[in-house]
Motif scaffolding. Sequence first.
Motif, PDB file in Angstrom:
ATOM      1  N   TYR A  81      -7.267 -16.630 -15.901  1.00 38.85           N
ATOM      2  CA  TYR A  81      -6.407 -15.522 -16.327  1.00 38.85           C
ATOM      3  C   TYR A  81      -7.165 -14.427 -17.067  1.00 38.85           C
ATOM      4  O   TYR A  81      -6.703 -13.300 -17.182  1.00 38.85           O
ATOM      5  CB  TYR A  81      -5.285 -16.066 -17.219  1.00 38.85           C
ATOM      6  N   LYS A 110      -0.129  -3.291 -28.859  1.00 34.76           N
ATOM      7  CA  LYS A 110       0.971  -4.168 -29.252  1.00 34.76           C
ATOM      8  C   LYS A 110       1.022  -5.456 -28.434  1.00 34.76           C
ATOM      9  O   LYS A 110       1.916  -6.266 -28.609  1.00 34.76           O
ATOM     10  CB  LYS A 110       2.302  -3.427 -29.101  1.00 34.76           C
ATOM     11  N   ALA A 111       0.072  -5.608 -27.505  1.00 38.19           N
ATOM     12  CA  ALA A 111       0.084  -6.811 -26.655  1.00 38.19           C
ATOM     13  C   ALA A 111      -0.676  -7.943 -27.319  1.00 38.19           C
ATOM     14  O   ALA A 111      -1.749  -7.730 -27.896  1.00 38.19           O
ATOM     15  CB  ALA A 111      -0.537  -6.502 -25.294  1.00 38.19           C
ATOM     16  N   GLU A 112      -0.096  -9.142 -27.272  1.00 37.71           N
ATOM     17  CA  GLU A 112      -0.770 -10.307 -27.857  1.00 37.71           C
ATOM     18  C   GLU A 112      -0.648 -11.497 -26.917  1.00 37.71           C
ATOM     19  O   GLU A 112       0.453 -11.899 -26.553  1.00 37.71           O
ATOM     20  CB  GLU A 112      -0.161 -10.641 -29.220  1.00 37.71           C
ATOM     21  N   PHE A 113      -1.797 -12.050 -26.522  1.00 35.09           N
ATOM     22  CA  PHE A 113      -1.841 -13.254 -25.689  1.00 35.09           C
ATOM     23  C   PHE A 113      -2.305 -14.422 -26.546  1.00 35.09           C
ATOM     24  O   PHE A 113      -3.294 -14.304 -27.269  1.00 35.09           O
ATOM     25  CB  PHE A 113      -2.825 -13.095 -24.524  1.00 35.09           C
ATOM     26  N   ASN A 114      -1.584 -15.553 -26.452  1.00 40.06           N
ATOM     27  CA  ASN A 114      -2.003 -16.785 -27.114  1.00 40.06           C
ATOM     28  C   ASN A 114      -2.336 -17.803 -26.041  1.00 40.06           C
ATOM     29  O   ASN A 114      -1.470 -18.179 -25.251  1.00 40.06           O
ATOM     30  CB  ASN A 114      -0.881 -17.331 -27.994  1.00 40.06           C
ATOM     31  N   LEU A 115      -3.592 -18.220 -25.988  1.00 41.43           N
ATOM     32  CA  LEU A 115      -4.031 -19.130 -24.928  1.00 41.43           C
ATOM     33  C   LEU A 115      -4.600 -20.406 -25.529  1.00 41.43           C
ATOM     34  O   LEU A 115      -5.133 -20.390 -26.636  1.00 41.43           O
ATOM     35  CB  LEU A 115      -5.119 -18.470 -24.072  1.00 41.43           C
ATOM     36  N   ASN A 116      -4.493 -21.479 -24.759  1.00 40.54           N
ATOM     37  CA  ASN A 116      -5.119 -22.725 -25.176  1.00 40.54           C
ATOM     38  C   ASN A 116      -6.591 -22.698 -24.779  1.00 40.54           C
ATOM     39  O   ASN A 116      -6.916 -22.558 -23.600  1.00 40.54           O
ATOM     40  CB  ASN A 116      -4.438 -23.910 -24.497  1.00 40.54           C
TER      41      ASN A 116
ATOM     42  N   ASP B 276       4.070  -5.987 -16.586  1.00 46.00           N
ATOM     43  CA  ASP B 276       2.920  -6.401 -15.786  1.00 46.00           C
ATOM     44  C   ASP B 276       2.032  -7.341 -16.603  1.00 46.00           C
ATOM     45  O   ASP B 276       1.617  -8.407 -16.129  1.00 46.00           O
ATOM     46  CB  ASP B 276       2.144  -5.145 -15.375  1.00 46.00           C
ATOM     47  N   ARG B 277       1.752  -6.983 -17.852  1.00 46.15           N
ATOM     48  CA  ARG B 277       0.915  -7.847 -18.697  1.00 46.15           C
ATOM     49  C   ARG B 277       1.619  -9.166 -19.002  1.00 46.15           C
ATOM     50  O   ARG B 277       1.005 -10.232 -18.969  1.00 46.15           O
ATOM     51  CB  ARG B 277       0.568  -7.131 -20.012  1.00 46.15           C
ATOM     52  N   LEU B 280       1.296 -11.894 -16.393  1.00 49.77           N
ATOM     53  CA  LEU B 280      -0.028 -12.375 -15.978  1.00 49.77           C
ATOM     54  C   LEU B 280      -0.166 -13.887 -16.030  1.00 49.77           C
ATOM     55  O   LEU B 280      -0.745 -14.496 -15.143  1.00 49.77           O
ATOM     56  CB  LEU B 280      -1.121 -11.750 -16.850  1.00 49.77           C
ATOM     57  N   LEU B 281       0.369 -14.505 -17.089  1.00 51.88           N
ATOM     58  CA  LEU B 281       0.160 -15.943 -17.256  1.00 51.88           C
ATOM     59  C   LEU B 281       1.074 -16.750 -16.351  1.00 51.88           C
ATOM     60  O   LEU B 281       0.834 -17.927 -16.124  1.00 51.88           O
ATOM     61  CB  LEU B 281       0.398 -16.360 -18.713  1.00 51.88           C
ATOM     62  N   LYS B 283       1.907 -15.825 -13.230  1.00 53.15           N
ATOM     63  CA  LYS B 283       1.715 -15.311 -11.877  1.00 53.15           C
ATOM     64  C   LYS B 283       1.897 -16.344 -10.778  1.00 53.15           C
ATOM     65  O   LYS B 283       2.449 -16.054  -9.736  1.00 53.15           O
ATOM     66  CB  LYS B 283       0.295 -14.738 -11.756  1.00 53.15           C
ATOM     67  N   GLY B 310      -0.330 -20.733 -22.033  1.00 50.81           N
ATOM     68  CA  GLY B 310      -0.226 -19.981 -23.266  1.00 50.81           C
ATOM     69  C   GLY B 310       1.003 -19.084 -23.269  1.00 50.81           C
ATOM     70  O   GLY B 310       1.911 -19.231 -22.449  1.00 50.81           O
ATOM     71  N   ARG B 311       0.994 -18.121 -24.169  1.00 57.00           N
ATOM     72  CA  ARG B 311       2.156 -17.293 -24.410  1.00 57.00           C
ATOM     73  C   ARG B 311       1.693 -15.848 -24.539  1.00 57.00           C
ATOM     74  O   ARG B 311       0.595 -15.578 -25.014  1.00 57.00           O
ATOM     75  CB  ARG B 311       2.807 -17.749 -25.723  1.00 57.00           C
ATOM     76  N   VAL B 312       2.535 -14.905 -24.089  1.00 58.91           N
ATOM     77  CA  VAL B 312       2.212 -13.491 -24.284  1.00 58.91           C
ATOM     78  C   VAL B 312       3.439 -12.793 -24.830  1.00 58.91           C
ATOM     79  O   VAL B 312       4.580 -13.121 -24.474  1.00 58.91           O
ATOM     80  CB  VAL B 312       1.694 -12.857 -22.966  1.00 58.91           C
ATOM     81  N   ALA B 313       3.219 -11.881 -25.767  1.00 52.76           N
ATOM     82  CA  ALA B 313       4.320 -11.119 -26.360  1.00 52.76           C
ATOM     83  C   ALA B 313       3.867  -9.681 -26.574  1.00 52.76           C
ATOM     84  O   ALA B 313       2.706  -9.439 -26.917  1.00 52.76           O
ATOM     85  CB  ALA B 313       4.729 -11.739 -27.696  1.00 52.76           C
ATOM     86  N   GLU B 314       4.778  -8.735 -26.332  1.00 51.77           N
ATOM     87  CA  GLU B 314       4.424  -7.337 -26.583  1.00 51.77           C
ATOM     88  C   GLU B 314       5.682  -6.557 -26.916  1.00 51.77           C
ATOM     89  O   GLU B 314       6.738  -6.762 -26.305  1.00 51.77           O
ATOM     90  CB  GLU B 314       3.740  -6.746 -25.338  1.00 51.77           C
ATOM     91  N   GLU B 315       5.568  -5.664 -27.888  1.00 49.98           N
ATOM     92  CA  GLU B 315       6.704  -4.818 -28.247  1.00 49.98           C
ATOM     93  C   GLU B 315       6.616  -3.478 -27.534  1.00 49.98           C
ATOM     94  O   GLU B 315       5.533  -2.939 -27.334  1.00 49.98           O
ATOM     95  CB  GLU B 315       6.735  -4.602 -29.760  1.00 49.98           C
ATOM     96  N   THR B 317       8.452   0.357 -27.766  1.00 50.09           N
ATOM     97  CA  THR B 317       9.388   1.237 -28.454  1.00 50.09           C
ATOM     98  C   THR B 317      10.155   2.030 -27.397  1.00 50.09           C
ATOM     99  O   THR B 317       9.549   2.640 -26.517  1.00 50.09           O
ATOM    100  CB  THR B 317       8.645   2.202 -29.390  1.00 50.09           C
TER     101      THR B 317
END
Lengths: 378, 378
Positions: A81, A110-116, B276-277, B280-281, B283, B310-315, B317
């Motif tokens: 990934y 503002k994008a944050e990915f948390n991966l193992n 889109d981002r 990604l995980l 897909k 894993g995990r992805v988060a984005e804000e 506005t």
Amino acid sequence: MKFIIQREQLIASVQDVMKAISSRTAIPILTGMKIDVRHHGITLTGSDSDISIESYIPAEEAGIVHVENIEEGSIVIQARYFPDIVRKLPEKTVEIEADPNLKVTIRSGKAEFNLNGQDAEEFPHLPKLQTENSLSIPTDILKSLIRQTVFAVSTMETRPILTGVNIKLENNTLSFTATDSHRLASREVPVNNAEIEFSNVVVPGKSLTELNKILADTEEPVEINVTNNQILFRTKHLYFLSRLLDGNYPETSRLIPEQSKTVLYVNTKDLLHTIDRASLLAKDERNNVVKLTTKSNQVLEITSNSPEIGRVAEEVTVQSLEGEELRISFSAKYMLDALKTIDYDDVKIEFTGAMRPFIIRPTDDQSILQLIVPVRTY
Amino acid sequence: MKFIIQREQLIASVQDVMKAISSRTAIPILTGMKIDVRHHGITLTGSDSDISIESYIPAEEAGIVHVENIEEGSIVIQARYFPDIVRKLPEKTVEIEADPNLKVTIRSGKAEFNLNGQDAEEFPHLPKLQTENSLSIPTDILKSLIRQTVFAVSTMETRPILTGVNIKLENNTLSFTATDSHRLASREVPVNNAEIEFSNVVVPGKSLTELNKILADTEEPVEINVTNNQILFRTKHLYFLSRLLDGNYPETSRLIPEQSKTVLYVNTKDLLHTIDRASLLAKDERNNVVKLTTKSNQVLEITSNSPEIGRVAEEVTVQSLEGEELRISFSAKYMLDALKTIDYDDVKIEFTGAMRPFIIRPTDDQSILQLIVPVRTY
């Protein structure tokens, strides 16, 4: 482990290192990419056990800061990934952080990915080649040596040694040779002050193909080191290690005819395009064969015949045509492959009869040799 | 049969007609392309029995001569090799000749191809649509109608009618609607002085996709004719005929919620890139699902969670966010497909709760509607 890096730098390094990473590997941790963070810079490592690639990004170079806020450490990140994430992040910089529980956080805007992640201690250590004797050549010369030979390696595993390119360094001459026993491609360049000699180094064609994709077309030097079973190509920030093939590479020099009976000189592109057209109707057949017939008045005729579909014929006017009349059949694909790698306007082709291998060289450069074994047609 | 034609003209027509020719067909002659030569010009025809395409090259147009030395006649030529031959010929003109034994000769410069042709009499006659009532719209409008709807057709043959786009002409409005029952895309345009009305015309998505590849992005008119089982799109030199799908297209208007509980306005590209981002995980998973959560201060959070990876988060506005709080999950792919076809800077999204379909429209254009059915997550 933590750092903030320029995204463009990271993208380029990740792309290079990905060329050594395979999703199909017997060693699970090798599906990952190792990130090693030191105050002086970041090293990314990938390996499929045949090829290993390290790419180094210095924290600072020529006054330009690439990496900041460095806290040292190492982690292995899932390579599947990572390239897409890095490529699609929103900002020009990326922050990457790993905690003691091997959780990796990638932040940009503002994008944050948390991966193992995985423990970098479990990633195999790359062997460090300890040889003092190295050879240095300009990168663009190495790239052309690869490009002009590697296409001719065998794709069949029946003779594994032929899937590699034979690299020799003898008498201050570096030569690359590849053959699949139906054709042969070789190129040599003079090397100044070589301190070493070797003759039985065989590098997998795949390794050289991947190396050629990574190397930039510059005159900067590449250092080459060779041991019994590995070869290392090293540029300023790249470390490319490949295993060598076991076994003895066949002696190819006796394949090359020393005399010729028919010699012609022709414009490379004219011949290339004519053979390309003649091969159109035979494209789907296994032996995409075309026939070359000499005519009077410096004219060749190139023909191809597929009984079901039809026939194609085209005349090419050559610059010079001397010796015996000739009618010879050969693989159009081999001929096109050979002509495409020759960057010269004109070629000399030397034949020794319809059943003997023939040789193609640039008219003005004896260092390149392409040999093709003809096809018997009845 | 004989003619000499400008190669560029021939290449363009052959490429268009090839879009109707399939190498897998139950009727062998349909693997061929019919060439019909008349003094006024050349017509190329291809058909896979679902789609038929005719491309006409006038002998002369606006004082420019495209075709010369015309001897009338017809032949069917093997389509498999023809495009490559034409594309790779050496000169600007091509001579094509067929003899009474159906031998075809293609000449250009010194290259000569001899191919086995087939009798043009054996090529199926295309039905000539005899309807006086036609509709005319600018080509670029038709192209956008197709582009903004055809991606939403079903690819499953379980409900064949949903593999088509429903075209309606009612109340001087032309509308295109496609749905695979998980999402819906529709677009309408006003039509002046339409003399006809129809509501149950369903054109295979594949036909419209091929048509869209062929049509140039111009304001020139396309004439559309419809019969019981076929639709014809006709431009100056192109005749594109498709079969219609049998069956009744479902009534889709009642799917579209009339009220909304949460309304937001957002920049199209901001939302597109964030989703889109976030995708990604996920897909590789079948339901590439992302979650949208409303926050205070005109902020959305887009998240996605793949336990293994894993995990992805984005804000994001938004420009405006009104109504009930919301937490909704949906296919990232459907959302990306919808947002990509909207050529406007800003979109309005209307939700009616986490379990109800939601609607995306350009803020400034009510004629485009994209509907997505959310995914239930527990």
